[in-house]
Design an enzyme around this catalytic site. Sequence first.
Site, PDB file in Angstrom:
ATOM      1  N   HIS E  14       0.848  -1.192   0.000  1.00 16.44           N
ATOM      2  CA  HIS E  14       0.000   0.000   0.000  1.00 16.44           C
ATOM      3  C   HIS E  14       0.885   1.243   0.000  1.00 16.44           C
ATOM      4  O   HIS E  14       2.112   1.159   0.124  1.00 16.44           O
ATOM      5  CB  HIS E  14      -0.984   0.010   1.192  1.00 16.44           C
ATOM      6  CG  HIS E  14      -0.393   0.351   2.522  1.00 16.44           C
ATOM      7  ND1 HIS E  14      -1.140   0.849   3.568  1.00 16.44           N
ATOM      8  CD2 HIS E  14       0.875   0.246   2.989  1.00 16.44           C
ATOM      9  CE1 HIS E  14      -0.358   1.040   4.607  1.00 16.44           C
ATOM     10  NE2 HIS E  14       0.848   0.689   4.292  1.00 16.44           N
ATOM     11  N   CYS E  33       5.700   6.717   4.534  1.00 19.98           N
ATOM     12  CA  CYS E  33       4.504   5.898   4.261  1.00 19.98           C
ATOM     13  C   CYS E  33       3.812   6.331   2.973  1.00 19.98           C
ATOM     14  O   CYS E  33       2.889   5.657   2.503  1.00 19.98           O
ATOM     15  CB  CYS E  33       3.522   5.965   5.432  1.00 19.98           C
ATOM     16  SG  CYS E  33       4.212   5.234   6.929  1.00 19.98           S
ATOM     17  N   HIS E  37       5.058   0.647  -0.386  1.00 17.96           N
ATOM     18  CA  HIS E  37       5.763  -0.341   0.441  1.00 17.96           C
ATOM     19  C   HIS E  37       4.761  -1.445   0.819  1.00 17.96           C
ATOM     20  O   HIS E  37       3.727  -1.557   0.171  1.00 17.96           O
ATOM     21  CB  HIS E  37       6.377   0.339   1.677  1.00 17.96           C
ATOM     22  CG  HIS E  37       5.367   0.928   2.621  1.00 17.96           C
ATOM     23  ND1 HIS E  37       4.668   2.087   2.340  1.00 17.96           N
ATOM     24  CD2 HIS E  37       4.913   0.500   3.816  1.00 17.96           C
ATOM     25  CE1 HIS E  37       3.841   2.347   3.344  1.00 17.96           C
ATOM     26  NE2 HIS E  37       3.968   1.403   4.244  1.00 17.96           N
ATOM     27  N   HIS E  39       3.485  -4.811   3.940  1.00 15.81           N
ATOM     28  CA  HIS E  39       3.535  -5.389   5.289  1.00 15.81           C
ATOM     29  C   HIS E  39       3.013  -6.816   5.287  1.00 15.81           C
ATOM     30  O   HIS E  39       2.219  -7.198   4.431  1.00 15.81           O
ATOM     31  CB  HIS E  39       2.655  -4.571   6.255  1.00 15.81           C
ATOM     32  CG  HIS E  39       3.047  -3.144   6.414  1.00 15.81           C
ATOM     33  ND1 HIS E  39       4.159  -2.754   7.115  1.00 15.81           N
ATOM     34  CD2 HIS E  39       2.491  -1.998   5.945  1.00 15.81           C
ATOM     35  CE1 HIS E  39       4.256  -1.424   7.084  1.00 15.81           C
ATOM     36  NE2 HIS E  39       3.261  -0.941   6.372  1.00 15.81           N
ATOM     37  N   ASP E  77      -4.914 -10.486   0.388  1.00 15.56           N
ATOM     38  CA  ASP E  77      -3.604 -11.149   0.450  1.00 15.56           C
ATOM     39  C   ASP E  77      -2.897 -11.101  -0.901  1.00 15.56           C
ATOM     40  O   ASP E  77      -3.476 -11.414  -1.938  1.00 15.56           O
ATOM     41  CB  ASP E  77      -3.778 -12.607   0.875  1.00 15.56           C
ATOM     42  CG  ASP E  77      -2.438 -13.285   1.115  1.00 15.56           C
ATOM     43  OD1 ASP E  77      -1.507 -12.617   1.595  1.00 15.56           O
ATOM     44  OD2 ASP E  77      -2.326 -14.490   0.823  1.00 15.56           O
ATOM     45  N   HIS E  78      -1.632 -10.704  -0.864  1.00 20.08           N
ATOM     46  CA  HIS E  78      -0.813 -10.575  -2.079  1.00 20.08           C
ATOM     47  C   HIS E  78      -1.467  -9.620  -3.080  1.00 20.08           C
ATOM     48  O   HIS E  78      -1.469  -9.877  -4.281  1.00 20.08           O
ATOM     49  CB  HIS E  78      -0.527 -11.962  -2.699  1.00 20.08           C
ATOM     50  CG  HIS E  78       0.571 -12.686  -1.978  1.00 20.08           C
ATOM     51  ND1 HIS E  78       0.394 -13.254  -0.753  1.00 20.08           N
ATOM     52  CD2 HIS E  78       1.880 -12.898  -2.305  1.00 20.08           C
ATOM     53  CE1 HIS E  78       1.531 -13.808  -0.352  1.00 20.08           C
ATOM     54  NE2 HIS E  78       2.447 -13.597  -1.266  1.00 20.08           N
ATOM     55  N   GLU E 123      -0.036  -3.847  11.882  1.00 19.75           N
ATOM     56  CA  GLU E 123       0.655  -3.486  10.642  1.00 19.75           C
ATOM     57  C   GLU E 123       2.104  -3.964  10.727  1.00 19.75           C
ATOM     58  O   GLU E 123       2.667  -4.482   9.762  1.00 19.75           O
ATOM     59  CB  GLU E 123       0.617  -1.967  10.456  1.00 19.75           C
ATOM     60  CG  GLU E 123       1.082  -1.521   9.091  1.00 19.75           C
ATOM     61  CD  GLU E 123       1.038  -0.006   8.935  1.00 19.75           C
ATOM     62  OE1 GLU E 123       0.247   0.462   8.114  1.00 19.75           O
ATOM     63  OE2 GLU E 123       1.795   0.701   9.627  1.00 19.75           O
TER      64      GLU E 123
END
Lengths: 135, 135, 135, 135, 135, 135
Positions: E14, E33, E37, E39, E77-78, E123
Amino acid sequence: MIYITRKEQFSASHLLANAELTAEENLELFGKCNNLHGHNYYLEVTVCGTPDTKSGYVMDLKYLKDIITEEIIGKVDHRFLNEIEMFRNVIPTTENMAMVFWKILSDRVQTGNAQLYSVKIYETEKNFVLYKGGL
Amino acid sequence: MIYITRKEQFSASHLLANAELTAEENLELFGKCNNLHGHNYYLEVTVCGTPDTKSGYVMDLKYLKDIITEEIIGKVDHRFLNEIEMFRNVIPTTENMAMVFWKILSDRVQTGNAQLYSVKIYETEKNFVLYKGGL
Amino acid sequence: MIYITRKEQFSASHLLANAELTAEENLELFGKCNNLHGHNYYLEVTVCGTPDTKSGYVMDLKYLKDIITEEIIGKVDHRFLNEIEMFRNVIPTTENMAMVFWKILSDRVQTGNAQLYSVKIYETEKNFVLYKGGL
Amino acid sequence: MIYITRKEQFSASHLLANAELTAEENLELFGKCNNLHGHNYYLEVTVCGTPDTKSGYVMDLKYLKDIITEEIIGKVDHRFLNEIEMFRNVIPTTENMAMVFWKILSDRVQTGNAQLYSVKIYETEKNFVLYKGGL
Amino acid sequence: MIYITRKEQFSASHLLANAELTAEENLELFGKCNNLHGHNYYLEVTVCGTPDTKSGYVMDLKYLKDIITEEIIGKVDHRFLNEIEMFRNVIPTTENMAMVFWKILSDRVQTGNAQLYSVKIYETEKNFVLYKGGL
Amino acid sequence: MIYITRKEQFSASHLLANAELTAEENLELFGKCNNLHGHNYYLEVTVCGTPDTKSGYVMDLKYLKDIITEEIIGKVDHRFLNEIEMFRNVIPTTENMAMVFWKILSDRVQTGNAQLYSVKIYETEKNFVLYKGGL
């Protein structure tokens, strides 16, 4: 060599007893581990090799996960280890579990550029065992 | 109020089954949890109160540890939960375990300035239950 | 060979200083570690060997735990390391702690089929040290 | 030899794709990892050597932390790995990341009594890679 | 009331940006941020209620897992969060993610004896957010 | 309300003693905690409020981190707690530490849409304390 690891979890029950000993001898030898109890086991399977030039992978960890799930987790998760075929005539200590898992996985994970390096099992966060083959 | 917590661990086996159901109904209801299996449980007991002016403690956590060990860990660690007296006629789901432990601990941890606030049980790192009394 | 590990925890205080240096030199060399501070240390003792055919154990981890508790934990937990006999004339860096613990444990864990393989100490979750003997 | 480790964390995004393959081939080869996604990576850098007699350190871990921060973390944290200079023409699999980091760190951590021993990267808690040089 | 929790993990990318601000304003407001990037997020969904007398469950955690997987994990996810339908016109801060997930899950987990109590998102291990509804 | 948390770590030494008691009474009251020892403390500071519409943040966690670092970590990390100004005339039990940190942080984190909700301190992974103000 590069070493890649996939970690999986399973929950199982077991008790430690040598079939050739009496109940008293087993209690003396294994203490509270002679009682029926259980664990959340963590299994780390490590494969070593060289990265494939096309993918940059030693081995796709999703493929390794599928092998571990099919060969190990699907057979031991939510089961009583002493009654599983792979532990017939084997006392399910963590040491023996690591050796049994090694034998099952060794051929399955062998590829052109990679091979099984080690099997590590955490019985609890304080007790764990590593096996690299050879016994 | 200040909330203080002591965390302990125990390893036990169990299976989920309702004695009033058939084997088929239990398998349908509980799935793989109907098999004999086991876990490394983590138990967090939280006591709330005001710090004692002499010691600066709400309660000496060593004292709380001793109560938990004597009343709970000593009775469930390395045991088959379904056969323990405290789970007679109780299906050992994590919810029921939290309620049973609450009843056992509630009076024992009551002091002039502190009382039991909650019982939390991790069956696995992904599944956990919190109970604050009142049912 | 199979490698089995027992993990224990202790809480201790220490400060890093070389007795042959001045206060200014020690502050320059060790920075904030020259101040009196402390840690929750985690100690992992690994023994390697072959499983005993009777028990399936390389070594009963309860036996290993008892040795670690008697020889190490009982002497360093809730203590000021710089004033403990085993660190007389030794700066208690994690490196030196691992070497001191190795010397203490090496003979004690030697059995017919097993021997000390490594001592690992986590000073924090970000800083840790492994020693396998030989220096 | 003593092995000392410093662990650092960084959060980054990436996607796996081989520039010589078509979009369909990359999706077939990398599956969901071909999508733009990200991780909290943990990086463990291990240096081995003999303790300095003056300090009792193999290497001051604060010094090692500064090198890792300057050379790696400062360049990859909160970044899109595929667009960073160090991954030009390199598919950012965890295997390749470990090899790239090794090349960057190897000379920087070399001192009179210590040298780089291994680079370990956790992509997730279930998937991790270790590299000790030599490829 | 008893509170039961299921924990799941997903890896996503995100970046934080307010579409009504300029690039400079976004960089000023969000700092690093604002870069693309990612997480490894951990999601804890807590349901509260009374245990069912037949099963001893507030809710079968496998059922809760299936809902979370279908409604959330399968969609994030992914993936690159900023381009997912559920975050259209929503800056994917952890706070907003918790509120979006709450809205999605709230009706789905409602049963005769149980309801959604909270959504918690890590996060990183150092930054996390809890939401109990009501905004 | 949304609850956001920042977690930090510090390593410190302390001993528990009430200045109005004799050495024997302190040893009797505090046991081994009366010895000079230390811990890796984990501190979780939780702020609650409503997300800002411009940023989607209740509070920028980097800002919260800076406050915690300046007001707490910078003063207690790698220090002997009993000799720090904030613990003058306060026995540094975890309970008292939480109350002292609350007093220090409460005004500093107050903003238009957010306020301090709780301070949680882990002395070890087994012992922790939560304070929400009000004493």
